[in-house]
Design an enzyme around this catalytic site. Structure first.
Site, PDB file in Angstrom:
ATOM      1  CG  HIS A 198      -2.159  -0.940   0.810  1.00 55.40           C
ATOM      2  ND1 HIS A 198      -2.256  -2.214   1.296  1.00 55.40           N
ATOM      3  CD2 HIS A 198      -3.194  -0.776  -0.025  1.00 55.40           C
ATOM      4  CE1 HIS A 198      -3.326  -2.781   0.794  1.00 55.40           C
ATOM      5  NE2 HIS A 198      -3.922  -1.934  -0.016  1.00 55.40           N
ATOM      6  CD  GLU A 436      -9.388  -7.945  -1.906  1.00 57.43           C
ATOM      7  OE1 GLU A 436      -8.392  -7.346  -2.336  1.00 57.43           O
ATOM      8  OE2 GLU A 436     -10.150  -7.442  -1.057  1.00 57.43           O
ATOM      9  CG  ASN A 459      -2.758  -4.832  -5.912  1.00 51.87           C
ATOM     10  OD1 ASN A 459      -2.282  -4.979  -7.024  1.00 51.87           O
ATOM     11  ND2 ASN A 459      -3.243  -3.683  -5.484  1.00 51.87           N
ATOM     12  CG  ASP A 460      -5.022  -8.293  -1.118  1.00 51.81           C
ATOM     13  OD1 ASP A 460      -3.976  -8.485  -0.484  1.00 51.81           O
ATOM     14  OD2 ASP A 460      -5.748  -7.307  -0.951  1.00 51.81           O
ATOM     15  CB  CYS A 507      -9.788  -2.339  -8.926  1.00 49.69           C
ATOM     16  SG  CYS A 507     -10.120  -3.449  -7.566  1.00 49.69           S
TER      17      CYS A 507
HETATM   18  C1  PEP Z   1      -6.157  -5.532  -4.560  1.00 49.06           C
HETATM   19  O1  PEP Z   1      -5.981  -6.299  -3.607  1.00 49.06           O
HETATM   20  O2  PEP Z   1      -5.804  -5.794  -5.725  1.00 49.06           O
HETATM   21  C2  PEP Z   1      -6.805  -4.232  -4.361  1.00 49.06           C
HETATM   22  C3  PEP Z   1      -7.136  -3.479  -5.389  1.00 49.06           C
HETATM   23  O3  PEP Z   1      -7.019  -3.807  -3.081  1.00 49.06           O
HETATM   24  P1  PEP Z   1      -5.827  -3.297  -2.150  1.00 49.06           P
HETATM   25  O4  PEP Z   1      -4.618  -3.054  -2.995  1.00 49.06           O
HETATM   26  O5  PEP Z   1      -6.305  -2.044  -1.494  1.00 49.06           O
HETATM   27  O6  PEP Z   1      -5.645  -4.428  -1.182  1.00 49.06           O
HETATM   28 MG    MG Z   2      -6.957  -5.974  -1.755  1.00 47.65          MG
END
Ligand code: PEP
Ligand code: MG
Length: 578
Positions: A198, A436, A459-460, A507
């Site tokens: 993050h 995710e 990402n997750d 996303c």
């Molecule tokens: C993700 O996990 O891809 C996501 C968009 O959420 P974050 O990066 O805030 O965990």
């Molecule tokens: Mg996430």
């Protein structure tokens, strides 16, 4: 450089684009607490005097901070520190610490920390949100006084930097990154961290170049540095040519920005006519305004926790924030993700205790369902702010159907409550799921029967599928969103949503990589949501491809064994096009 030695080039991982040239500021957060060694009982009164001196020192620091903050930010922010200064003088704290020195033979720093933790635990247990939030303040006072007792200097204040600097650190937390002094931070280099942590997400939104995974290195304050967030490297003592190289980079960036302006109003449409919705990720009102400027079709992910990382917002404050974001993009779709706390974003107003694996622990929807008042307040604020318009809400880290159903039921409950009170309601309400966690992707057909849309958080999804922490430099070589295992989960999710007549977006940071766009288009993804600055390059990539060819490519990618195989397919496809 006359004063410096030969240039030292360090390779890392590119995590936020851009280049920075300037003096280094090495950031060292307060050192972790050493194990407690009992003191010699004969030293009791000496150690008790150190307790008193450290608390007095903390009070003086906090009073000074309150004064500075009052001038720089305003009385409301300053009040936080004057309240902490008062806590440092509280006899409950000093008496208990002195008692621990006498009875348990604790040294001064450990006695202060233990006394502050005890007091914080008492406050956290009180059924009053205001007092509960003070728990974090007491802990903070304890840490400050303990640091003073150990004779350590205060860590650099990242909110108020001495001048333009390139910050070098082991790692930064998302709130440290979000609170950075924007006027003075040129770039960030981290020994650890990962490109989808993050901290990196925030740096990208701020437009601050960031390189992570640089490994151990020696640097000192004021040392000249050239940091390249596109190539992923850092040069210490870069030498006399650095300024010319940096000027050339700036000129090239200016030309690219001019070319992007021409693209702004063109659709994101493939050569054979398939349209993709290009949306922006946002974590602040400023991001939403930037998204509008970049030609985003809307916001595909509003990370609401970034609006409130340092304090627990009430309903009115949240409603105002959501209204401001809606106003920045009139008539556009805005997907609001409910608070995703935990993982690398533990806010000071909830007690997360000590977790061995925070990303596998109390995080996202799990926190929200255990703290229903938090979620209920957020939903009320959101539905009020969305009166008369289409509202899209989605939940983070959905893993089981039961969780999803409980969250969904809470939305219906809040909506009914507001309706009963005669509050103006949204014209439309769509409730979606962030995919995710691999379980959610595997059971996508089950979720698609009940949710209105999916947004894939790569990402997750990548870290959970490949068991590789998104913030850990040592396993970064295992972490790839284009791993065929991840691609198969994405394909399955899109298929299930389309079969149910719903849309699916991506996303995660992977959505903003133009080289990967053929995969997402080929897999049938309907929306890509990314940092606003990434939109032009992805749009250019989409306008240059044919959806038919992308489908063939994606089908081949699904049958590969490694990310390198997929990368090779992408490279071959690009070569065939030109
Ligand atoms: C993700 O996990 O891809 C996501 C968009 O959420 P974050 O990066 O805030 O965990
Ligand atoms: Mg996430």
């Amino acid at each position: 450089d006359a004063a410096g030695g030969a240039p030292v080039v360090l390779r890392g991982v590119a995590a936020a684009p851009g280049q920075a040239l300037g003096p280094v500021l090495v950031y060292r957060p307060a050192a972790p607490v050493a194990p407690v060694l009992p003191i010699d009982p004969a030293q009791t009164s000496v150690e008790q005097a150190r307790v008193a001196a450290a608390l007095a020192g903390a009070q003086a620091e906090l009073d000074r901070l309150a004064e500075e903050v009052a001038g720089a930010l305003g009385p409301e922010e300053a009040a936080i520190f004057s309240a902490q200064a008062l806590m440092a003088t509280d006899p409950l704290l000093s008496d208990r610490a002195a008692e621990l020195v006498a009875a348990e033979h604790y040294p001064a720093d450990a006695a202060i920390l233990a006394a502050a933790d005890e007091q914080a635990a008492l406050l956290a247990a009180i059924d009053d949100p205001y007092l509960r939030e003070r728990a974090a303040d007491v802990r903070d006072v304890g840490r400050r006084a303990a640091r003073i007792a150990r004779g350590e200097p205060a860590p650099a204040d990242l909110r108020r930097l001495p001048g333009p600097v390139v910050i070098l650190a082991e790692d930064l937390s998302p709130s440290e990154t979000a609170g950075l002094d924007r006027a003075h931070v040129l770039g960030i280099g981290l020994s650890g961290g990962g490109p989808t942590s993050h901290a990196a997400v925030v740096a990208r939104a701020l437009g601050v170049p960031l390189v992570c995974g640089l490994g151990a290195f020696a640097a000192h304050d004021g040392q000249p540095a050239l940091l390249d967030g596109d190539g992923g490297w850092l040069t210490l003592d870069p030498g006399p040519d650095a300024q010319a190289a940096h000027d050339a980079w700036r000129a090239a960036r200016g030309r690219a920005a001019a070319a992007d302006t021409g693209l702004r109003d063109l659709p994101a449409e493939t050569r054979d006519g398939r349209r993709i919705r290009l949306a922006a990720n946002a974590g602040s009102v400023a991001d939403a305004q930037q998204a509008a400027g970049a030609g985003a079709a809307g916001i595909g992910l509003l990370r609401t926790e970034f609006l409130f990382l340092d304090h627990r917002p009430d309903e009115a404050e949240q409603e105002a924030a959501y209204r401001a974001i809606y106003a920045a993009l009139p008539g556009c779709e805005v997907v609001v993700r409910t608070l995703d706390l935990g993982g690398d974003k533990p806010p000071p107003y909830l007690d997360f205790g000590r977790e061995a694996n925070p990303f596998l622990g109390w995080r996202g929807l799990r926190v929200a369902l255990d703290e229903p008042d938090l979620l209920r307040t957020q939903l009320r604020a959101l539905l009020r702010a969305g009166a008369g318009r289409a509202v899209h809400v989605m939940f983070p880290m959905v893993t089981t159907r039961d969780e999803w159903r409980r969250a969904r039921a809470l939305v219906d409950e809040v909506r009914a409550e507001l309706a009963a009170a005669g509050t103006p309601a949204p014209a439309q309400l769509a409730v979606g799921i962030m995919v995710e966690v691999p379980a959610a992707a595997l059971l996508a057909p089950v979720f698609a029967a009940e949710a209105d849309f999916f947004s894939i958080g790569t990402n997750d999804l990548t870290q959970y599928t490949l068991a590789a922490d998104r913030g850990a430099a040592r396993v970064a070589h295992l972490y790839s969103p284009i791993h065929p295992a991840v691609l198969q989960l994405i394909a399955r999710t899109v298929e299930a949503s389309h079969a149910a007549g719903h849309w699916t977006g991506i996303c995660g940071e992977a959505a903003g990589n133009p080289a990967w766009a053929p995969l997402w288009v080929g897999l049938g993804v309907d929306e890509l949501s990314m940092a606003p600055a990434a939109i032009p390059a992805v749009k250019r990539a989409i306008r240059g491809m044919a959806a038919g060819a992308a489908r063939t490519l994606a089908a081949q990618a699904l049958a590969q064994a490694t990310p390198a195989d997929v990368e090779a397919l992408l490279t071959a496809a690009r070569a065939a096009e030109t």
